[in-house]
Design a protein around this motif. Structure first.
Motif, PDB file in Angstrom:
ATOM      1  N   ALA A  35       8.381  16.707  31.614  1.00 13.57           N
ATOM      2  CA  ALA A  35       9.443  17.583  31.118  1.00 13.57           C
ATOM      3  C   ALA A  35       9.334  17.786  29.605  1.00 13.57           C
ATOM      4  O   ALA A  35       9.652  18.854  29.083  1.00 13.57           O
ATOM      5  CB  ALA A  35      10.822  17.010  31.466  1.00 13.57           C
ATOM      6  N   ASP A  71      14.912  16.295  34.764  1.00  9.37           N
ATOM      7  CA  ASP A  71      14.547  17.644  34.312  1.00  9.37           C
ATOM      8  C   ASP A  71      13.136  18.019  34.744  1.00  9.37           C
ATOM      9  O   ASP A  71      12.801  19.192  34.838  1.00  9.37           O
ATOM     10  CB  ASP A  71      14.668  17.763  32.794  1.00  9.37           C
ATOM     11  CG  ASP A  71      16.111  17.791  32.318  1.00  9.37           C
ATOM     12  OD1 ASP A  71      17.020  17.935  33.155  1.00  9.37           O
ATOM     13  OD2 ASP A  71      16.322  17.673  31.101  1.00  9.37           O
ATOM     14  N   ALA A  74      12.853  20.438  38.156  1.00  7.06           N
ATOM     15  CA  ALA A  74      13.045  21.894  38.115  1.00  7.06           C
ATOM     16  C   ALA A  74      12.443  22.526  36.869  1.00  7.06           C
ATOM     17  O   ALA A  74      12.458  23.739  36.725  1.00  7.06           O
ATOM     18  CB  ALA A  74      14.534  22.225  38.196  1.00  7.06           C
ATOM     19  N   GLY A  75      11.948  21.707  35.961  1.00  5.15           N
ATOM     20  CA  GLY A  75      11.392  22.234  34.718  1.00  5.15           C
ATOM     21  C   GLY A  75      12.371  22.058  33.580  1.00  5.15           C
ATOM     22  O   GLY A  75      13.561  21.800  33.785  1.00  5.15           O
ATOM     23  N   PRO A  76      11.858  22.184  32.356  1.00  9.43           N
ATOM     24  CA  PRO A  76      12.697  21.980  31.177  1.00  9.43           C
ATOM     25  C   PRO A  76      13.864  22.961  31.122  1.00  9.43           C
ATOM     26  O   PRO A  76      13.736  24.112  31.528  1.00  9.43           O
ATOM     27  CB  PRO A  76      11.744  22.220  30.008  1.00  9.43           C
ATOM     28  CG  PRO A  76      10.381  22.175  30.575  1.00  9.43           C
ATOM     29  CD  PRO A  76      10.494  22.507  32.025  1.00  9.43           C
ATOM     30  N   THR A  77      14.980  22.468  30.638  1.00 11.51           N
ATOM     31  CA  THR A  77      16.188  23.268  30.463  1.00 11.51           C
ATOM     32  C   THR A  77      16.643  23.136  29.010  1.00 11.51           C
ATOM     33  O   THR A  77      16.021  22.429  28.219  1.00 11.51           O
ATOM     34  CB  THR A  77      17.310  22.745  31.381  1.00 11.51           C
ATOM     35  OG1 THR A  77      17.652  21.414  30.950  1.00 11.51           O
ATOM     36  CG2 THR A  77      16.904  22.728  32.851  1.00 11.51           C
ATOM     37  N   GLN A  78      17.743  23.773  28.699  1.00  9.66           N
ATOM     38  CA  GLN A  78      18.317  23.624  27.362  1.00  9.66           C
ATOM     39  C   GLN A  78      18.675  22.162  27.103  1.00  9.66           C
ATOM     40  O   GLN A  78      18.531  21.667  25.996  1.00  9.66           O
ATOM     41  CB  GLN A  78      19.542  24.525  27.185  1.00  9.66           C
ATOM     42  CG  GLN A  78      20.132  24.493  25.791  1.00  9.66           C
ATOM     43  CD  GLN A  78      19.134  24.881  24.706  1.00  9.66           C
ATOM     44  OE1 GLN A  78      18.313  25.777  24.886  1.00  9.66           O
ATOM     45  NE2 GLN A  78      19.206  24.212  23.573  1.00  9.66           N
ATOM     46  N   SER A  79      19.110  21.466  28.151  1.00 12.82           N
ATOM     47  CA  SER A  79      19.419  20.045  28.018  1.00 12.82           C
ATOM     48  C   SER A  79      18.175  19.248  27.629  1.00 12.82           C
ATOM     49  O   SER A  79      18.244  18.337  26.798  1.00 12.82           O
ATOM     50  CB  SER A  79      19.983  19.515  29.340  1.00 12.82           C
ATOM     51  OG  SER A  79      20.138  18.122  29.292  1.00 12.82           O
ATOM     52  N   THR A  80      17.031  19.599  28.210  1.00 11.12           N
ATOM     53  CA  THR A  80      15.775  18.927  27.871  1.00 11.12           C
ATOM     54  C   THR A  80      15.483  19.092  26.391  1.00 11.12           C
ATOM     55  O   THR A  80      15.131  18.131  25.706  1.00 11.12           O
ATOM     56  CB  THR A  80      14.597  19.519  28.690  1.00 11.12           C
ATOM     57  OG1 THR A  80      14.952  19.584  30.061  1.00 11.12           O
ATOM     58  CG2 THR A  80      13.335  18.699  28.513  1.00 11.12           C
TER      59      THR A  80
END
Length: 107
Positions: A35, A71, A74-80
């Motif tokens: 991630a 994370d 599903a792949g990186p998010t804003q949280s990541t």
């Protein structure tokens, strides 16, 4: 989250329950690494990726590692991005980056 992703997360969780704490930690760190990698490549272009990721992983708290591992499904998010940014801003991470990551740029 789709049925396939939920199923994969459930199976991974069941598999982790049977592992030793050390194995669980290693699995979570490897998942977190997947991630973190795209975030480092996008947010910190030009820095050596592997040493940077090592510094981030080594200075992340257990809850941060777990969140990053989740994370990775599903792949990186804003949280990541926020978690990685918080870890990078820690003094101990900056010290690690200065010792491990930046010298590679000078070679």
């Amino acid at each position: 989250m789709g049925h396939r992703v939920r199923g994969a997360v459930l199976l991974a969780g069941l598999g982790l329950a049977a592992c030793s704490p050390q194995a669980q930690d290693q699995f979570a760190r490897e998942a977190a690494r997947s991630a973190i990698t795209p975030v480092v490549a996008e947010r910190f272009p030009g820095v050596p990726v592997e040493p940077t990721i090592n510094c981030i992983i080594d200075n992340a708290s257990a809850p941060q590692i777990r969140a990053l591992a989740l994370d990775s499904v599903a792949g990186p998010t804003q949280s990541t991005v926020e978690i990685v940014t918080n870890i990078v801003s820690k003094p101990e991470t900056l010290t690690c980056l200065a010792a491990e990551g930046l010298p590679a740029l000078l070679l």
